[in-house]
Structures are given as structure tokens and as C-alpha cells.
Design a protein around this motif. Structure first.
Motif, PDB file in Angstrom:
ATOM      1  N   PHE A  45       0.872  -1.170   0.000  1.00  0.00           N
ATOM      2  CA  PHE A  45       0.000   0.000   0.000  1.00  0.00           C
ATOM      3  C   PHE A  45       0.911   1.223   0.000  1.00  0.00           C
ATOM      4  O   PHE A  45       1.675   1.420   0.952  1.00  0.00           O
ATOM      5  CB  PHE A  45      -0.873   0.060   1.252  1.00  0.00           C
ATOM      6  CG  PHE A  45      -1.915  -1.019   1.384  1.00  0.00           C
ATOM      7  CD1 PHE A  45      -2.261  -1.843   0.323  1.00  0.00           C
ATOM      8  CD2 PHE A  45      -2.568  -1.205   2.600  1.00  0.00           C
ATOM      9  CE1 PHE A  45      -3.223  -2.832   0.466  1.00  0.00           C
ATOM     10  CE2 PHE A  45      -3.537  -2.190   2.749  1.00  0.00           C
ATOM     11  CZ  PHE A  45      -3.871  -3.007   1.681  1.00  0.00           C
ATOM     12  N   LEU A  46       0.846   2.023  -1.049  1.00  0.00           N
ATOM     13  CA  LEU A  46       1.624   3.261  -1.096  1.00  0.00           C
ATOM     14  C   LEU A  46       0.678   4.418  -0.810  1.00  0.00           C
ATOM     15  O   LEU A  46      -0.221   4.696  -1.599  1.00  0.00           O
ATOM     16  CB  LEU A  46       2.288   3.443  -2.467  1.00  0.00           C
ATOM     17  CG  LEU A  46       3.244   2.340  -2.931  1.00  0.00           C
ATOM     18  CD1 LEU A  46       3.911   2.746  -4.239  1.00  0.00           C
ATOM     19  CD2 LEU A  46       4.299   2.049  -1.873  1.00  0.00           C
ATOM     20  N   TYR A  47       0.888   5.060   0.323  1.00  0.00           N
ATOM     21  CA  TYR A  47      -0.027   6.125   0.731  1.00  0.00           C
ATOM     22  C   TYR A  47       0.361   7.446   0.104  1.00  0.00           C
ATOM     23  O   TYR A  47       1.508   7.881   0.185  1.00  0.00           O
ATOM     24  CB  TYR A  47      -0.099   6.226   2.259  1.00  0.00           C
ATOM     25  CG  TYR A  47      -1.065   5.215   2.807  1.00  0.00           C
ATOM     26  CD1 TYR A  47      -2.390   5.555   3.035  1.00  0.00           C
ATOM     27  CD2 TYR A  47      -0.678   3.890   3.017  1.00  0.00           C
ATOM     28  CE1 TYR A  47      -3.306   4.616   3.478  1.00  0.00           C
ATOM     29  CE2 TYR A  47      -1.582   2.940   3.463  1.00  0.00           C
ATOM     30  CZ  TYR A  47      -2.900   3.320   3.690  1.00  0.00           C
ATOM     31  OH  TYR A  47      -3.809   2.379   4.118  1.00  0.00           O
ATOM     32  N   THR A  48      -0.620   8.050  -0.548  1.00  0.00           N
ATOM     33  CA  THR A  48      -0.420   9.306  -1.235  1.00  0.00           C
ATOM     34  C   THR A  48      -1.455  10.289  -0.736  1.00  0.00           C
ATOM     35  O   THR A  48      -2.603   9.901  -0.467  1.00  0.00           O
ATOM     36  CB  THR A  48      -0.528   9.123  -2.765  1.00  0.00           C
ATOM     37  OG1 THR A  48      -0.359  10.373  -3.409  1.00  0.00           O
ATOM     38  CG2 THR A  48      -1.858   8.535  -3.174  1.00  0.00           C
ATOM     39  N   SER A  49      -1.060  11.557  -0.572  1.00  0.00           N
ATOM     40  CA  SER A  49      -1.959  12.558  -0.025  1.00  0.00           C
ATOM     41  C   SER A  49      -3.209  12.686  -0.877  1.00  0.00           C
ATOM     42  O   SER A  49      -3.162  12.580  -2.095  1.00  0.00           O
ATOM     43  CB  SER A  49      -1.259  13.918   0.056  1.00  0.00           C
ATOM     44  OG  SER A  49      -0.185  13.867   0.957  1.00  0.00           O
ATOM     45  N   GLY A  50      -4.325  12.928  -0.202  1.00  0.00           N
ATOM     46  CA  GLY A  50      -5.589  13.082  -0.904  1.00  0.00           C
ATOM     47  C   GLY A  50      -6.142  14.478  -0.758  1.00  0.00           C
ATOM     48  O   GLY A  50      -5.792  15.202   0.162  1.00  0.00           O
ATOM     49  N   THR A  51      -7.033  14.855  -1.665  1.00  0.00           N
ATOM     50  CA  THR A  51      -7.609  16.196  -1.616  1.00  0.00           C
ATOM     51  C   THR A  51      -8.498  16.380  -0.400  1.00  0.00           C
ATOM     52  O   THR A  51      -8.819  17.502  -0.028  1.00  0.00           O
ATOM     53  CB  THR A  51      -8.430  16.474  -2.885  1.00  0.00           C
ATOM     54  OG1 THR A  51      -9.358  15.414  -3.077  1.00  0.00           O
ATOM     55  CG2 THR A  51      -7.523  16.560  -4.103  1.00  0.00           C
ATOM     56  N   THR A  52      -8.919  15.296   0.207  1.00  0.00           N
ATOM     57  CA  THR A  52      -9.730  15.417   1.416  1.00  0.00           C
ATOM     58  C   THR A  52      -8.863  15.667   2.632  1.00  0.00           C
ATOM     59  O   THR A  52      -9.364  15.884   3.718  1.00  0.00           O
ATOM     60  CB  THR A  52     -10.528  14.125   1.662  1.00  0.00           C
ATOM     61  OG1 THR A  52      -9.606  13.039   1.835  1.00  0.00           O
ATOM     62  CG2 THR A  52     -11.436  13.813   0.484  1.00  0.00           C
ATOM     63  N   GLY A  53      -7.545  15.628   2.455  1.00  0.00           N
ATOM     64  CA  GLY A  53      -6.652  15.809   3.584  1.00  0.00           C
ATOM     65  C   GLY A  53      -6.217  14.494   4.196  1.00  0.00           C
ATOM     66  O   GLY A  53      -5.309  14.464   5.005  1.00  0.00           O
ATOM     67  N   LYS A  54      -6.879  13.394   3.822  1.00  0.00           N
ATOM     68  CA  LYS A  54      -6.509  12.082   4.347  1.00  0.00           C
ATOM     69  C   LYS A  54      -5.782  11.294   3.262  1.00  0.00           C
ATOM     70  O   LYS A  54      -6.218  11.256   2.113  1.00  0.00           O
ATOM     71  CB  LYS A  54      -7.753  11.310   4.801  1.00  0.00           C
ATOM     72  CG  LYS A  54      -8.476  11.941   5.993  1.00  0.00           C
ATOM     73  CD  LYS A  54      -7.589  11.978   7.229  1.00  0.00           C
ATOM     74  CE  LYS A  54      -8.348  12.509   8.428  1.00  0.00           C
ATOM     75  NZ  LYS A  54      -7.466  12.667   9.614  1.00  0.00           N
ATOM     76  N   PRO A  55      -4.672  10.635   3.608  1.00  0.00           N
ATOM     77  CA  PRO A  55      -3.924   9.861   2.607  1.00  0.00           C
ATOM     78  C   PRO A  55      -4.748   8.704   2.049  1.00  0.00           C
ATOM     79  O   PRO A  55      -5.593   8.138   2.736  1.00  0.00           O
ATOM     80  CB  PRO A  55      -2.717   9.346   3.395  1.00  0.00           C
ATOM     81  CG  PRO A  55      -2.624  10.215   4.597  1.00  0.00           C
ATOM     82  CD  PRO A  55      -4.031  10.613   4.923  1.00  0.00           C
ATOM     83  N   LYS A  56      -4.455   8.363   0.784  1.00  0.00           N
ATOM     84  CA  LYS A  56      -5.111   7.240   0.126  1.00  0.00           C
ATOM     85  C   LYS A  56      -4.076   6.151  -0.102  1.00  0.00           C
ATOM     86  O   LYS A  56      -2.974   6.432  -0.563  1.00  0.00           O
ATOM     87  CB  LYS A  56      -5.704   7.682  -1.214  1.00  0.00           C
ATOM     88  CG  LYS A  56      -6.772   8.747  -1.118  1.00  0.00           C
ATOM     89  CD  LYS A  56      -7.273   9.190  -2.485  1.00  0.00           C
ATOM     90  CE  LYS A  56      -6.237   9.995  -3.221  1.00  0.00           C
ATOM     91  NZ  LYS A  56      -6.761  10.569  -4.491  1.00  0.00           N
ATOM     92  N   GLY A  57      -4.440   4.917   0.207  1.00  0.00           N
ATOM     93  CA  GLY A  57      -3.515   3.798   0.050  1.00  0.00           C
ATOM     94  C   GLY A  57      -3.641   3.154  -1.317  1.00  0.00           C
ATOM     95  O   GLY A  57      -4.567   2.358  -1.554  1.00  0.00           O
ATOM     96  N   ALA A  58      -2.724   3.498  -2.230  1.00  0.00           N
ATOM     97  CA  ALA A  58      -2.730   2.884  -3.557  1.00  0.00           C
ATOM     98  C   ALA A  58      -2.274   1.437  -3.421  1.00  0.00           C
ATOM     99  O   ALA A  58      -1.185   1.166  -2.909  1.00  0.00           O
ATOM    100  CB  ALA A  58      -1.812   3.651  -4.505  1.00  0.00           C
ATOM    101  N   MET A  59      -3.105   0.511  -3.870  1.00  0.00           N
ATOM    102  CA  MET A  59      -2.791  -0.912  -3.748  1.00  0.00           C
ATOM    103  C   MET A  59      -2.044  -1.372  -4.995  1.00  0.00           C
ATOM    104  O   MET A  59      -2.609  -1.429  -6.088  1.00  0.00           O
ATOM    105  CB  MET A  59      -4.073  -1.719  -3.547  1.00  0.00           C
ATOM    106  CG  MET A  59      -4.842  -1.336  -2.286  1.00  0.00           C
ATOM    107  SD  MET A  59      -6.266  -2.419  -1.941  1.00  0.00           S
ATOM    108  CE  MET A  59      -7.368  -1.950  -3.287  1.00  0.00           C
ATOM    109  N   LEU A  60      -0.761  -1.689  -4.817  1.00  0.00           N
ATOM    110  CA  LEU A  60       0.102  -2.124  -5.925  1.00  0.00           C
ATOM    111  C   LEU A  60       0.391  -3.623  -5.794  1.00  0.00           C
ATOM    112  O   LEU A  60       0.748  -4.099  -4.713  1.00  0.00           O
ATOM    113  CB  LEU A  60       1.426  -1.357  -5.918  1.00  0.00           C
ATOM    114  CG  LEU A  60       1.505   0.048  -6.529  1.00  0.00           C
ATOM    115  CD1 LEU A  60       1.214   0.020  -8.010  1.00  0.00           C
ATOM    116  CD2 LEU A  60       0.608   1.025  -5.828  1.00  0.00           C
ATOM    117  N   THR A  61       0.258  -4.335  -6.899  1.00  0.00           N
ATOM    118  CA  THR A  61       0.558  -5.763  -6.897  1.00  0.00           C
ATOM    119  C   THR A  61       2.032  -6.007  -7.246  1.00  0.00           C
ATOM    120  O   THR A  61       2.735  -5.101  -7.697  1.00  0.00           O
ATOM    121  CB  THR A  61      -0.314  -6.495  -7.934  1.00  0.00           C
ATOM    122  OG1 THR A  61       0.076  -6.057  -9.245  1.00  0.00           O
ATOM    123  CG2 THR A  61      -1.794  -6.216  -7.711  1.00  0.00           C
TER     124      THR A  61
END
Length: 495
Positions: free
Chosen positions: A154-170
Motif C-alpha cells: 500500500f503506497l499512501y499518497t496525499s488526498g484532496t480530502t486531507g486524508k492519505p489514500k492507500g494505492a494498492m500495488l501488486t
């Protein structure tokens, strides 16, 4: 192929040097054995397939072995940005469902143990000398059935809501990106004789994929440094026969000022990513040192590299361009209705390829919005010229890229609004020759209230990562608004 197998592809001998760090050398044979030992260690502390293992390290070999070993044990790895506060890290740990946190001893000394205790972790591993010695005694791990299409990180990247989003990479996402980069690199025969200098943080997907995974896939040597120190980096580039150097634009601007012509005798390729590369920096660097400085484009959701300028020194590289899609990646420019736009018109850059994530963890709506109609919507405004070169023009969102780190203004604004003296806050990026952008905050104070730049910076210090804290503050009576009442950030950027 799974990521913990990339070092086996090159076919180099077990005695070939894989990693150099602070005078210590690790051969490919040792790396292979250590990945097994780390996998066995994680199994011994109860890590099972699908468990989340978070890593918090400065650059060091133990980070690589922990990532690879945890992956081989079947875990999903959650790399943590070392610059985040414990509050920000806590959110990621809870959101990801992390059960094991592995930290470098230097970081462990700074951690508030009482706060850590509230994160529902099953195990906290301090990767100190005692733990490493314990790992070295481990035998072969129990085999785990891991398909290449399963989620690896899970690569966490900042989100526009202010909460990070966990990009799920295989595993496939990462390995596909590496294979495509390998295909591109064949034009200059990158391989076992190359030496990659790694100063970019390993938790950053650019560094992890290009320096570590590609370096190991090629059978090259990876020279690790804890961080970018200009003088030390310059000396290492010269003394260690470095042939490949990946950095963010500010690093190349600094090196261009410090280094003399002819000093980089072994260096034959420099790759810039993480932020837009100023055309004058690229031209000046190439003219001074007579080898290519190649700009590319990527994002965590694409593992991360998606476009790259040609590596061949004889090929045309257009300053300001991010080049072409990697072989296997499709890219196009679309309007707000996802219709493809003709050459020269500005729209959103969208991507498709085997390196694109499967989605965001626990965020189905964000996933559906980003992976729309089978394409990854990057949120970046771009155009394509008649030769097929792509150019980033601006961002659909208000994201700021400072020193290679993505920063979303809303996150900072929300924290600023919790200060008792602040009535309104708006954050924008302003141009900076070294970092690409610096952060500027416009503040409207409550009637009768007082605050200054230092007070607000101090207020932010324990709430957000240091790189997100605005460098500039401007106190205004009111913020410019659009007819619909939204803050007009375009006008703010011109102030």
C-alpha cells in the motif's frame, strides 16, 4: 515474478556486489540469503499471508531486506514517510490495518511509546543490532503461495480530502514497471557494470522502483546513502564510479552549481523525477557535463514510472517534456467528458498499463473516480505535441510539489483553521528554483486576534510533516472569491 525475485533475473554471480552502504558490501548471494532470513523472521513473529507490515527507516540495507522479506512471507508492505508526524503515521497504520511496525532504532528513540500503544499493533520491531543478529540465525522460511497478481504494498499518497489514500500495488505492477524500464534501458546497455547512487528516500516509489528494483533486476550495484547531502553526494559521484543517478530537480540544480566540468568521469545517465524539471536546469546540466539528464513522469498509482524521455544521448529530448509512454503503457489527453483531445490541446493526462494500481484501500468511490473507463486519471493537465512528446501543463487539483513531495493545500488549510486566531486560510504553491515550488499561506485573522508567521509555523510543527509547513505567510483582510464563493487561488498565485 514477485518483487523478492527480481535480483535473480540478471544471472550475475553470487559474488557480484549488489549493495554498498557505509563501507559494508552485500553480494547478490548474501542478498538472496538475507531475504530468506528476514522472511523467516517475520514468520517467527506471527506474520501471515495478507498481514500488513509497516516500515519506518532511513535509507539502509535493512529496509530493502525487510521489504523483500516481509513480501516473501506473504505480507502487504506499508512504507512510511519518515517525515510524517506520529499523528499522520497513526492514521495510516489504522487505515491500512497494520499489525506489525518495523522501525529503525534512530526513529524508535523519537517515538512516543504511549501514543504507539494506542495503535492496536500486535508487534513493534526495533531493527537494532540485537534484532539483526537474531535474524541472521534464521533458517529457510516456510513456503507461501503468492501469486504475482496479489497486492504487494500500500503506497499512501496525499488526498484532496486531507486524508492519505492507500494505492494498492501488486507484484505485477512493480515488476511490469521494472521490465518496461529495462526494455527502455537496453538502448544504452545498463547492466551489471553499472552503479546506481541512491540518495532519494526508499519509501518514495520513484527511488524504490528505479534505484532498487531496476538496479537489482539489471544485476547492477546499488550505492546507498541515508540522505542527500550535497558535498557527500558530489564526492560519492566522483569517487565511487557512479554511472546512474536518480534525483529530484533541486538536486541537479545544486550539483550543477557545485561540480566542475569533467568531474563525473563514470556518470553516464541522470534521471529526474518527482517534480517538473526546469528547462534551464536540464540544458545547463547537459551542456556542462556532456551526458543526458532525462526527465520522466510517474505517480504512486502507476508504480510509479509511466513516461520517460529517450535515454539514447543521440535521441531528441525536448526541454520541458516528460517524453513518451513506456512500452506497454498507453497515454492520452482527454476533456472533462473523457473524450480524447487532438495534438496541442490541453486536458487531463490518463494512463493505462500493467503498472497501474488495482485501486485505493477501503475507498471504492475514490477508486471508481480515479480508475474511470479503464484509465487511470492522473489529475494532471497536459498536452501532446505533433512528435508524440507529452508535457505537463498544470494540475487539475491544487497539489503542490515541493522538493519531490506531493502536498495538498486543503490538508494544511484544515489544520490552520484549528488555530484560535485564524478565520480563513488558503494555501498555494509559488515558484522556487530549487524545490520547484514552495508553500505559501494566505491568512485572514479573526477580529482583534493576533498571530505571526513564527507562531503559525510552530503551531503546525507537531501536526503535519515539516515539508508541508508553509515557508511564506501573507496576512490579508479578505481572500479573493469566485462568484460561487470559492477562494480564487488563481488570483492568490498572482499576488
Amino acid at each position: 515474478m514477485r518483487i523478492f525475485e527480481v535480483h535473480k533475473k540478471s544471472g550475475v554471480s553470487d559474488s557480484h556486489i549488489a549493495i554498498k552502504f557505509k563501507g559494508r558490501v552485500y553480494t547478490y548471494g548474501e542478498v538472496d540469503a538475507l531475504i530468506d532470513k528476514y522472511a523467516s523472521y517475520f514468520q517467527s513473529i506471527g506474520v501471515k499471508k495478507g498481514d500488513r507490515v509497516a516500515l519506518s527507516f532511513p535509507n539502509c540495507p535493512e529496509y530493502i531486506f525487510s521489504f523483500m522479506g516481509a513480501s516473501k512471507a506473504g505480507a502487504i508492505v506499508v512504507p512510511l514517510n519518515m517525515m510524517l508526524t506520529l499523528e499522520e503515521i497513526g492514521y495510516i497504520i489504522m487505515e491500512s490495518g497494520t499489525s506489525v511496525l518495523v522501525v529503525h532504532p534512530a526513529i524508535a528513540q523519537k517515538v512516543d511509546k504511549s501514543q504507539l500503544a494506542r495503535l492496536n499493533l500486535k508487534n513493534v520491531v526495533i531493527m537494532d543490532e540485537n534484532t539483526v543478529n537474531e535474524i541472521l540465525k534464521m533458517k529457510s522460511p516456510a513456503p507461501v503461495d503468492i501469486e504475482s497478481g496479489e497486492v504487494c504494498a500500500f503506497l499512501y499518497t496525499s488526498g484532496t480530502t486531507g486524508k492519505p489514500k492507500g494505492a494498492m500495488l501488486t507484484h505485477d505492477n512493480f515488476v511490469s514497471d521494472v521490465k518496461m524500464l529495462y526494455d527502455v534501458s537496453r538502448v544504452i546497455d545498463l547492466g551489471p557494470n553499472d552503479n546506481f547512487l541512491t540518495v532519494l528516500p526508499l519509501f518514495h516509489s520513484f527511488s524504490w522502483t528505479v534505484n532498487v528494483l531496476l538496479g537489482l533486476y539489471l544485476g547492477s550495484t546499488i550505492t546507498l546513502k541515508e540522505t542527500f547531502m550535497p558535498k557527500d553526494t558530489l564526492e560519492t559521484l566522483i569517487q565511487e564510479d557512479i554511472t546512474v543517478f536518480c534525483g529530484v530537480p533541486s538536486m541537479f540544480a545544486v550539483l550543477m552549481r557545485m561540480a566542475e566540468k569533467g568531474q563525473f568521469k563514470a556518470l553516464r545517465l541522470a534521471i529526474s523525477g518527482g517534480a517538473p524539471l526546469a528547462a534551464e536546469v536540464q540544458r545547463g546540466f547537459e551542456e556542462k557535463f556532456n551526458f543526458p539528464l532525462v526527465e520522466g513522469y510517474g505517480l504512486s498509482e502507476a508504480a510509479p514510472v509511466a513516461l520517460l524521455n529517450p535515454l539514447d544521448p543521440k535521441a531528441l529530448r525536448k526541454p520541458g517534456s516528460i517524453g513518451f509512454p513506456l512500452p506497454g503503457v498507453e497515454a492520452k489527453i482527454v476533456d472533462e467528458n473523457d473524450n480524447e483531445l487532438p495534438v496541442g490541446e490541453i486536458g487531463e493526462l490518463v494512463l493505462k498499463g500493467p503498472n497501474v494500481m488495482v485501486g485505493y484501500h477501503n475507498m471504492p468511490e475514490e477508486t471508481a473516480k480515479t480508475l474511470r473507463n479503464g484509465w487511470l486519471h492522473t489529475g494532471d493537465l497536459a498536452k501532446k505535441d505533433e512528435d508524440g512528446y507529452f508535457y505537463i501543463v498544470d494540475r487539475l487539483k491544487d497539489m503542490i510539489i515541493t522538493g519531490g513531495f506531493n502536498v495538498y493545500p486543503r490538508e494544511i488549510e484544515e489544520v490552520l483553521l484549528t488555530h484560535p486566531a485564524v478565520l480563513e486560510a488558503a494555501v498555494v504553491g509559488v515558484g522556487d528554483p530549487l524545490k520547484g515550488e514552495e508553500i505559501k499561506a494566505f491568512i485572514v485573522l479573526k477580529e482583534g486576534a493576533e498571530a505571526d508567521r513564527r507562531e503559525l509555523q510552530s503551531f503546525l510543527k507537531d501536526k503535519i510533516a515539516s515539508y508541508k509547513i508553509p515557508k511564506y505567510f501573507e496576512f490579508v483582510k479578505e481572500l479573493p472569491k469566485t462568484p460561487t464563493g470559492k477562494v480564487n487561488k488563481k488570483l492568490l498565485k498572482q499576488m
